[in-house]
Design an enzyme around this catalytic site. Sequence first.
Site: not given
Ligand code: ACM
Length: 679
Positions: A318
């Site tokens: 992310e």
């Molecule tokens: C995640 O759930 N961002 C690994």
Amino acid sequence: MVRWGGVGLGLACLMAGPGMAAETKLDLMPWPASLTVSDGRLIVDAGFKVAVTGHADPRVDRAVARFAERLRRQTGYMLASPRIEDVANAGLEVHCEGPADALPSLRMDETYTLEIAPAEAKLKATTPFGVLRGLETFLQLVAWGEDGFFVPTVVIKDRPRFPWRGLLLDSGRHFMPIEVVERTLDGMAAVKMNVLHWHLTDDQGFRIESKRFPKLHEMGSDGAYYTQDQARAIIAYAADRGIRVVPEFDMPGHTTSWLVGHPELGTGPGPYELQRRWGVFEPVLDPSREEVYQFLDGFLGEMATLFPDPYLHVGGDEVEGKPWERSPEISAFKQAHGLKSNHDFEVYFITRVSKIVTGHGKKMMGWDEVLHPDLPRTTILHSWRGPKALGQAVRMGFEGLLSYGYYLDLIFSAATHYAQDPLDKETAALGEAEKARILGGEACMWSEFVSPETIDSRIWPRAAAVAERLWSPADVRDVDDMYRRLEATSRHLAYIGITHRSSYRPMLERLAGPGPLPEALVDLADIVEPLKEYNRPQTMVYTSLTPLNRLVDAARPESDVARRFSRRVDRYLAGPNATDRDALRADLQGWREIKTQLGSALEAPPLREIQPLAADVSALAEAGLEALAYLDKKQTAEAAWWERRAAILKRPERPVHALEIAVLPPIRRLMEAARGPSK
Ligand code: ACM
């Protein structure tokens, strides 16, 4: 004698029918690789003794001492001296054939054989780790019968399907005290999980002491962090239970907490403040600066010494990289290095981090986003966005793990997790060597919406279904039988000290205030579930300081009452009968009264938000009763009835109480059946 195990037969025999002896309905979870059961029993009485033979290992001795304590809890017996050397007088002989490494490792030998005869039981394992697994199996077999406690006569030959069976514990977003971590490890050991993936840093908190860079935990944790001594104690506690501890230091995103004390690692001038909200945030490390790698070399070197497992997880998930785009220096750096996108830039960063990790003698793990052909093939790809990345990774020569489908925080049913297999249709076409690179998976307990009080009920018992998927043969898939055993496992976990059951009524009592707990509140809590997926955060603004003490926090992720009701509805609709009709009617009548019975209790501030919920449940139950009456009289409901009642089936998608009514779908089925075939 009935024989199971091997390929193909699976649980079909177990489900063969009510004629089978009671002992054959064993409550084992995970189900063993092979099992033979016969009609006898070994009595487990207050004089039950254990003998330890074979290779001497203090881990086995400690495991037997814990076994005795667990047996005391399960039976109430005061087992005076559980450990003797005298095999002739022992109810259970524990025989460890040989040594094992000092620490549990990825391919440790966990096999064991458990043979229980009417006179004595023998547990045999190649290593102490197999002994641990076998002792848990024995404890799961202890049952209460006419002659007191006993274990059925069985021959079990057991081994795991996958070597990596983990649970991710997110101590970053909500700090979890040591006792939570310890009891989580106890629960994991009970269901033969073998990796604690410890997510120690995130935007909301830096939870591990760094002696080299103390500003990390001092300024990044609100004072809630684990000292290195505590971490070492947890590693030892886990190792004693055959569980590895793999730490995660998520980077280059999810790093706000690092930047509070070390703004120089980021892209902006700072100052940075800890995030209090949930989500994906901008602050990110600056991969264009050499000082960042020097810092990481120091920090990861320190952590590589603290955490003995060969694997170190660096996250990598992310990253949007907006701050990178705003910096002219970074843009120039990217251009000079031919890095076209933010993803290229992240891969550049991760590749360099990988060299640092390797330099400290560790193998690197990262989430989907880090996948790149330039990484060393010792890297483990940890798939969270879908099984596709896992297939891609093993085709490229990496080893991989699956967590997609195993996110406990999404509040899905145990059956949903159970259906997810690391080797599924995405990976079916892989060659044998590629398949062998799929090491297993991890259930993930992201902690936005859990506190030390509620986390057990979010992990357990559902994580046991994941544990079974990763341990048991692939053909162990019977969902009804899984739920039967999950219920027993849930009780078993409570004996171990997991609080998923014991916290329920106290939380409801707190909501209801002084005086006896209104049973109508329990009835209501029993048939609701927290909103699934990422819907809860959309009902109001949550921060890391928002109390998690509402009905939504007490409610279980999966309502057992609703599941049973739903099954009964299906059975009734398939073949109407008086027994099911009466039971359905009794349930519906009870739920119809919830609003009236709660009455003024709903005026108390903590319960005000559920006034509409109680009203909805009562109206829904009323509609269900009417539908049942039509069905019972074999009448089709008139169109006007449906028009009047259909509105109750359309609940707001994201109500402020953040709950859904788990009995709505089966009541809908009753109503639709009463309405007759649609025109
Ligand atoms: C995640 O759930 N961002 C690994």
